[in-house]
Design an enzyme around this catalytic site. Structure first.
Site, mmCIF file in Angstrom:
data_model
loop_
_atom_site.group_PDB
_atom_site.id
_atom_site.type_symbol
_atom_site.label_atom_id
_atom_site.label_comp_id
_atom_site.label_asym_id
_atom_site.label_seq_id
_atom_site.Cartn_x
_atom_site.Cartn_y
_atom_site.Cartn_z
ATOM 1 N N ARG A 152 0.838 -1.222 0.000
ATOM 2 C CA ARG A 152 0.000 0.000 0.000
ATOM 3 C C ARG A 152 0.871 1.271 0.000
ATOM 4 O O ARG A 152 0.563 2.263 0.663
ATOM 5 C CB ARG A 152 -0.929 0.046 1.212
ATOM 6 C CG ARG A 152 -1.957 -1.045 1.262
ATOM 7 C CD ARG A 152 -2.964 -0.922 0.112
ATOM 8 N NE ARG A 152 -4.097 -1.791 0.306
ATOM 9 C CZ ARG A 152 -4.113 -3.087 -0.005
ATOM 10 N NH1 ARG A 152 -3.055 -3.654 -0.562
ATOM 11 N NH2 ARG A 152 -5.190 -3.822 0.215
ATOM 12 N N SER A 220 -10.409 -0.445 3.457
ATOM 13 C CA SER A 220 -9.663 -0.619 4.710
ATOM 14 C C SER A 220 -9.169 0.736 5.182
ATOM 15 O O SER A 220 -8.481 1.435 4.436
ATOM 16 C CB SER A 220 -8.442 -1.514 4.492
ATOM 17 O OG SER A 220 -8.832 -2.766 4.011
ATOM 18 N N GLU A 316 -4.345 3.609 6.391
ATOM 19 C CA GLU A 316 -4.014 3.371 4.986
ATOM 20 C C GLU A 316 -4.502 4.553 4.148
ATOM 21 O O GLU A 316 -3.904 4.906 3.144
ATOM 22 C CB GLU A 316 -4.714 2.094 4.503
ATOM 23 C CG GLU A 316 -4.426 1.801 3.046
ATOM 24 C CD GLU A 316 -5.371 0.794 2.406
ATOM 25 O OE1 GLU A 316 -5.520 -0.307 2.944
ATOM 26 O OE2 GLU A 316 -5.947 1.133 1.360
#
Ligand code: EPU
Length: 331
Positions: A152, A220, A316
């Site tokens: 990520r 997320s 994130e």
């Protein structure tokens, strides 16, 4: 004022001073402000305040697919909706991205987060990323190594001050049937084509994840934490059912959703913000949430997980405030 409600999948009612829809590279010369940020569909962002500058919306939608002996080369405009691209590739039996089906967002945003799901990361297929450096208005191109993809993460995410506007992403997909079926929901003999896998992934996501068109969310909210062997051993002693995945450099990835769930934070509601009943890692807008309610809930979850497991959950999502991108610690 430019309404950003449709440009953040949390559906928060925030505004910017101005907005510029970028449909071709030449449109970038129309920027009149020296203060700007770049958004695609805003599917991985939290806008904490009205933005005091211009928001550039990537709508470059050119697409070229060419065939070589063993592979297909795809040059996709940064503003193409990623799932539209995947649907098109799968319909032409070009495989590689089907595990990323139904992820909201644009092609241009995909390398920034190096988005991934069900064992696949987009960075694995990227040969190069073309961009315009907005500070000099010069065109540039990074090969995969320069993109510095991680979990990520990428060069683009790590260096936001550089203001690189992604115009197109060049990807290569090998011919033949080479699916990635490592995720347990995909270990099934019925999955014989890329279309089968796409359909299965869409069904898996529907079960666990809220559709942002119905319930505002940014996927997320936190990253899965990566820990050393010693931390893992200590946790495993206490929690035998702890989900663990191998990560780079001999480290281990834990499931943030599991940690949040075990901290009694799945399906909770604080004000107009909450966590999703079927996947605790997803924060949701339960109605007319205000940005500070999402931030307060995220901080509450971080504190609960820290107290129970002594683990820090790093967001994130990228966070943007009045003056641009913010570090979580600034909130
Ligand atoms: N779990 C729980 N309770 C929960 C949520 C999860 O116990 O409320 C457990 C699950 O049972 C499973 C484990 O935690 O054992 C992992 O859950 P899941 O398979 O749903 O995947 P994840 O690690 O939570 C990651 C990605 C998702 C991606 C899925 C599938 C991150 C931060 N998230 O989620 O990506 O779709 O794997 O590959 O890496 C996103 O980035 O926005 C995103 C949705």
């Amino acid at each position: 004022m430019f309404d950003l409600t449709a440009y953040n999948t949390f559906g928060l009612h925030v505004y910017s001073k101005d907005g510029l829809i970028v449909r071709c590279v030449e449109d970038l010369s129309k920027i009149r402000d020296d203060k700007f940020i770049i958004l695609g569909k805003g599917s991985d962002v939290l806008l904490t305040d009205d933005y005091d500058g211009t928001v550039l919306i990537d709508e470059i939608k050119d697409l070229e697919i060419s065939e070589e002996q063993d592979s297909f080369l795809v040059k996709a405009g940064g503003g193409i909706v990623l799932d539209d691209l995947i649907a098109k590739l799968v319909s032409q039996n070009i495989g590689g991205l089907e595990n990323l089906s139904a992820i909201p967002g644009t092609v241009g945003a995909a390398p920034v987060q190096n988005i991934g799901a069900y064992g696949v990361e987009i960075g694995n297929f990227i040969e190069s990323v073309e961009f315009v450096d907005l500070l000099s208005l010069r065109k540039g191109c990074f090969n995969r190594e320069q993109c510095d993809f991680g979990y990520r993460s990428s060069y683009f995410k790590k260096n936001p001050q550089q203001k690189l506007f992604i115009t197109s992403v060049n990807m290569r997909f090998s011919k033949g049937f080479n699916p990635c079926l490592t995720y347990k929901g995909l270990q099934d003999e019925d999955l014989l084509t890329y279309a089968d896998i796409r359909n299965r992934v869409i069904a898996l996501r529907r079960k666990k994840l809220p559709d942002p068109k119905v319930v505002g969310n940014a996927g997320s909210f936190f990253k899965n934490p990566i820990v050393e062997q010693a931390v893992l051993d200590k946790l495993k002693n206490e929690y035998a059912d702890l989900p663990v995945y191998a990560a780079e450099d001999g480290k281990f990835k834990l499931a943030a959703g599991w940690l949040i769930d075990k901290s009694n934070c799945r399906g909770i509601t604080h004000g107009n913000a909450g966590t999703w009943e079927h996947q605790a890692l997803v924060l949701v807008n339960r109605g007319e949430a205000r940005p500070h309610e999402i931030v307060a809930l995220a901080k509450y979850i971080q504190a609960e997980v820290k107290t129970k497991f002594d683990i820090f959950l790093e967001p994130e999502v990228r966070v943007f405030g009045k003056d641009g991108e913010l570090k979580w610690s600034q909130l």
